[in-house]
Write a protein that holds these residues in place. Structure first.
Motif, mmCIF file in Angstrom:
data_model
loop_
_atom_site.group_PDB
_atom_site.id
_atom_site.type_symbol
_atom_site.label_atom_id
_atom_site.label_comp_id
_atom_site.label_asym_id
_atom_site.label_seq_id
_atom_site.Cartn_x
_atom_site.Cartn_y
_atom_site.Cartn_z
ATOM 1 N N ARG A 1 0.833 -1.212 0.000
ATOM 2 C CA ARG A 1 0.000 0.000 0.000
ATOM 3 C C ARG A 1 0.864 1.257 0.000
ATOM 4 N NH1 ARG A 1 -3.000 -2.461 5.107
ATOM 5 N NH2 ARG A 1 -4.193 -4.147 4.105
ATOM 6 N N ASN A 2 1.987 1.196 0.726
ATOM 7 C CA ASN A 2 2.949 2.293 0.752
ATOM 8 C C ASN A 2 4.234 1.837 0.066
ATOM 9 O OD1 ASN A 2 1.109 3.723 2.286
ATOM 10 N ND2 ASN A 2 2.146 3.320 4.229
ATOM 11 N N LYS A 3 4.810 2.706 -0.738
ATOM 12 C CA LYS A 3 6.021 2.357 -1.481
ATOM 13 C C LYS A 3 7.269 2.745 -0.687
ATOM 14 C CE LYS A 3 3.557 0.898 -4.904
ATOM 15 N NZ LYS A 3 3.381 -0.563 -5.096
ATOM 16 N N VAL A 4 8.321 1.931 -0.836
ATOM 17 C CA VAL A 4 9.619 2.194 -0.223
ATOM 18 C C VAL A 4 10.587 2.582 -1.326
ATOM 19 C CG1 VAL A 4 11.577 1.116 0.966
ATOM 20 C CG2 VAL A 4 9.243 0.656 1.739
ATOM 21 N N SER A 5 11.243 3.738 -1.166
ATOM 22 C CA SER A 5 12.128 4.238 -2.222
ATOM 23 C C SER A 5 13.598 3.955 -1.952
ATOM 24 C CB SER A 5 11.927 5.750 -2.405
ATOM 25 O OG SER A 5 12.197 6.429 -1.185
ATOM 26 N N ASN A 6 13.956 3.646 -0.698
ATOM 27 C CA ASN A 6 15.371 3.469 -0.329
ATOM 28 C C ASN A 6 15.639 2.030 0.103
ATOM 29 O OD1 ASN A 6 13.838 3.681 1.973
ATOM 30 N ND2 ASN A 6 15.307 4.941 3.101
ATOM 31 N N ALA A 7 15.361 1.090 -0.799
ATOM 32 C CA ALA A 7 15.431 -0.332 -0.465
ATOM 33 C C ALA A 7 16.865 -0.805 -0.260
ATOM 34 C CB ALA A 7 14.775 -1.158 -1.556
ATOM 35 N N ILE A 8 17.047 -1.684 0.735
ATOM 36 C CA ILE A 8 18.341 -2.344 0.958
ATOM 37 C C ILE A 8 18.201 -3.862 0.879
ATOM 38 C CG2 ILE A 8 19.375 -0.500 2.313
ATOM 39 C CD1 ILE A 8 18.560 -2.158 4.826
ATOM 40 N N GLY A 9 17.028 -4.318 0.497
ATOM 41 C CA GLY A 9 16.737 -5.737 0.386
ATOM 42 C C GLY A 9 15.250 -5.904 0.185
ATOM 43 N N MET A 10 14.831 -7.156 0.011
ATOM 44 C CA MET A 10 13.419 -7.414 -0.218
ATOM 45 C C MET A 10 12.930 -8.586 0.621
ATOM 46 S SD MET A 10 13.034 -6.876 -4.338
ATOM 47 C CE MET A 10 11.260 -6.614 -4.222
ATOM 48 N N GLY A 11 11.649 -8.601 0.868
ATOM 49 C CA GLY A 11 10.984 -9.703 1.536
ATOM 50 C C GLY A 11 9.797 -10.148 0.720
ATOM 51 N N SER A 12 9.291 -11.332 1.027
ATOM 52 C CA SER A 12 8.156 -11.824 0.245
ATOM 53 C C SER A 12 7.301 -12.822 1.013
ATOM 54 C CB SER A 12 8.650 -12.491 -1.043
ATOM 55 O OG SER A 12 9.460 -13.619 -0.740
ATOM 56 N N TYR A 13 7.670 -13.099 2.265
ATOM 57 C CA TYR A 13 6.957 -14.146 2.993
ATOM 58 C C TYR A 13 5.636 -13.615 3.555
ATOM 59 C CZ TYR A 13 6.600 -18.586 5.454
ATOM 60 O OH TYR A 13 6.209 -19.836 5.858
ATOM 61 N N THR A 14 4.728 -14.537 3.799
ATOM 62 C CA THR A 14 3.431 -14.242 4.405
ATOM 63 C C THR A 14 3.566 -13.409 5.674
ATOM 64 O OG1 THR A 14 2.716 -16.402 3.609
ATOM 65 C CG2 THR A 14 1.372 -15.395 5.321
ATOM 66 N N LEU A 15 2.580 -12.555 5.948
ATOM 67 C CA LEU A 15 2.466 -11.961 7.286
ATOM 68 C C LEU A 15 2.191 -13.121 8.232
ATOM 69 C CD1 LEU A 15 0.174 -8.826 6.736
ATOM 70 C CD2 LEU A 15 2.600 -8.799 7.308
ATOM 71 N N ASP A 16 3.186 -13.509 9.006
ATOM 72 C CA ASP A 16 3.138 -14.778 9.730
ATOM 73 C C ASP A 16 3.435 -14.565 11.209
ATOM 74 O OD1 ASP A 16 3.182 -17.421 10.497
ATOM 75 O OD2 ASP A 16 5.156 -17.829 9.652
ATOM 76 N N SER A 17 2.392 -14.540 12.011
ATOM 77 C CA SER A 17 2.567 -14.457 13.455
ATOM 78 C C SER A 17 1.992 -15.707 14.102
ATOM 79 C CB SER A 17 1.851 -13.224 14.025
ATOM 80 O OG SER A 17 1.928 -13.212 15.430
ATOM 81 N N HIS A 18 2.750 -16.291 15.025
ATOM 82 C CA HIS A 18 2.225 -17.419 15.792
ATOM 83 C C HIS A 18 1.355 -16.898 16.937
ATOM 84 C CE1 HIS A 18 4.770 -20.981 14.375
ATOM 85 N NE2 HIS A 18 4.905 -20.007 13.492
ATOM 86 N N ASN A 19 0.650 -17.806 17.576
ATOM 87 C CA ASN A 19 -0.264 -17.403 18.648
ATOM 88 C C ASN A 19 0.469 -16.688 19.774
ATOM 89 O OD1 ASN A 19 -3.018 -18.252 17.986
ATOM 90 N ND2 ASN A 19 -2.134 -20.303 17.872
#
Length: 543
Positions: A421-439
């Motif tokens: 939803r919001n763009k990042v202009s000063n990237a130092i890497g990338m992620g792609s995994y699910t929003l993943d929180s355990h209980n």
């Protein structure tokens, strides 16, 4: 008089020599022994800067070498630089016939998480045994002659020396001092960051703090199946509130949906098990075993639930990376709230309690006659891998610290950046995994049944950029420290960012930024992003 003077002079020389032996001066001081720490150190060496790694751990690599071999990759195309080199070296390890001592390579198959385990085209391998990963990290250390100080714990009372907003040295409990121009906190806990006076968060933000849909308490949200699918009474005598709660159920209200709290997602050990008799050590009864702790699991079995083995994920040589699965499993829910800020002694108690809980759970399922035969007899065929973690009773040396402190940095990664939803202009890497929180908690509902809360699994539409500002503190707090692991993230965003490949990526990028700050004699907040980007792309980071 002359004699006394000579004694004093000799004493001064001895004192000066002792100080010299216990003081190390270098360009970059890295605190931590995680995968991020090693990639940061390798990058410093490749850029011809002096570096030391001050590691509280004896074993290097953190969770990557501590049992998490079924890698959470997401989209592997965004994994570049030294992180990708790590997985290439894993591939090369398993190209050697000697690496397949318990299983034929052809019999292993090619199952990975969202990607093939072995990618022959890219010459990477994403699934591996703990000892194989540790060997890769140790190979990095040997090749680059990286100086590692192991079992060195930061003095959290007086171990950070600052001049204005700049750290000049850190001191460990053993009395060793490490002076540097730049410092990187690569621990899971963020101890150096905290002692240096840098602001941080623990727990969950409220939904309205950063306008995040999945923030805060998330009662009645079940996205992974790690909840009670059928009603189970929370009380010792089913339906009788006066009989008291079963063990491992909180007596606290869960909180209003969307509200913030100090709870954090549950921890567990990622276990390396095998059902191969020649390499198997049967589960034994732990010294503090208490079968009543698992009474709630029996009630889950009574509902017909039978998914115990659904996260026995296969890794090479007839082994598994075992993770939490279901309403009552490997996660020791609610038993880690004080870990992030706890003393070293208290943390050791929490780690020991997690070990006893999981050892007891395995022993209970494998031996207790009340467990359904189909599950009990199958579990009894499993055991610890004899050739893993050999100096620690075959038990992982690293607890899975899924989150602890999170820096309040120059910029904050939120759900909105992760979901695009919001763009990042000063990237130092990338992620792609699910929003993943355990209980984060197990509580009693109004009807007297038990339920878990906090488990989130939201798919990421496309890979996202991670901002440079998220690993950098505010300038008024510190100008020469970077935090690639306890970075500036909301709880829910950290659920995606907190993956081992990402930590390796951010470790490398942090070291690159530190070196450019040294070269340009600038605060880390003031370096040129374009210059940083150019170097990262040269080093094959994917931005």
């Amino acid at each position: 008089m002359k004699h006394i003077w000579l004694i004093c002079f000799c004493s001064l020389l001895t004192f000066a020599d002792t100080i010299a032996q216990t003081t190390t001066e270098t360009d970059i001081v890295i605190y931590g022994g995680t995968s991020a720490a090693i990639t940061a150190a390798v990058q410093a060496c490749r850029m011809h800067r002096s570096v030391v790694v001050v590691s509280p751990d004896q074993h290097l690599g953190g969770l990557s070498a501590g049992g998490l071999g079924f890698t959470d990759t997401g989209n592997k195309e965004v994994i570049g630089g030294l992180a990708r080199e790590f997985y290439h070296r894993i591939y090369m390890h398993y190209q050697q016939p000697a690496s397949w001592n318990w299983q034929e390579q052809s019999a292993y198959g090619n199952k990975g998480q969202g990607t093939p385990a072995i990618d022959g085209t890219d010459r990477t391998m994403w699934i591996f045994e703990p000892h194989a990963a540790e060997k890769v990290f140790e190979d990095f250390v040997k090749e680059y002659k990286i100086k590692i100080y192991r079992n060195e714990w930061l003095d959290r009372k007086a171990g950070v020396t600052k001049k204005g907003q700049q750290i000049t040295a850190i001191t460990t409990l053993s009395g060793k001092t490490f002076k540097g121009k730049m410092f990187i906190d690569a621990t899971y806990e963020g101890d150096l960051m905290a002692v240096a006076g840098i602001s941080y968060s623990v727990g969950r933000e409220a939904r309205n703090e950063f306008n995040e849909t999945w923030a805060g308490v998330q009662t009645d949200v079940f996205q992974h199946g790690h909840h009670f699918k059928k009603p189970v009474s929370a009380y010792k005598i089913p339906g009788d509130r006066n009989s008291g709660l079963l063990p491992l159920i909180s007596d606290q209200a869960p909180g209003e949906k969307g509200s913030g709290d100090k709870r954090i997602q549950a921890y567990c050990f990622r276990l390396c098990l095998t059902d191969l008799p020649a390499n198997r050590i049967p589960f034994t009864r732990p010294a503090d075993y208490d079968a009543t702790q698992y009474a709630l699991l029996l009630r889950v079995f009574e509902t017909g639930w039978n998914e115990v083995f659904n996260k026995f994920d296969p890794i090479p040589n007839h082994k598994t990376d075992v993770n939490n699965h279901g309403p009552f499993s490997m996660d020791y829910i609610g038993m880690n709230y004080d870990y992030p800020d706890a003393s070293y002694e208290r943390r050791k108690e929490i780690i020991a309690a997690h070990k006893v809980y999981q050892q007891g759970l395995l022993y209970f399922i494998a031996t207790d006659p009340r467990v359904p035969d189909s599950i009990r007899l199958r579990m009894a065929k499993w055991g610890l891998s004899r050739d893993e973690f050999k100096d620690n009773g075959n038990w992982p040396h690293q607890l899975y610290i899924r989150e602890a402190r999170r820096m309040k940095g120059l910029e904050t990664m939120t759900e909105n950046e992760v979901l695009g939803r919001n763009k990042v202009s000063n990237a130092i890497g990338m992620g792609s995994y699910t929003l993943d929180s355990h209980n984060a908690q197990r509580y009693v509902k109004e009807d007297g049944t038990v339920q878990n809360e906090g488990d989130i699994g939201v798919e990421i539409p496309v890979p996202y950029r991670i901002s440079y500002g998220s690993i950098v503190p505010k300038k008024e707090e510190c100008t020469n420290l970077l935090a690639p692991v306890c970075l500036s993230c909301t709880h829910i965003a950290y659920g995606s960012v907190r993956m081992e490949p990402v930590f390796m990526i951010l470790g490398q990028s942090a070291a690159t930024a530190a070196i450019q700050a040294i070269d340009n004699k600038k605060a880390i907040q003031d370096i040129s992003y374009e210059q940083l980007k150019t170097q990262l792309q040269k080093d094959k980071q994917r931005l």
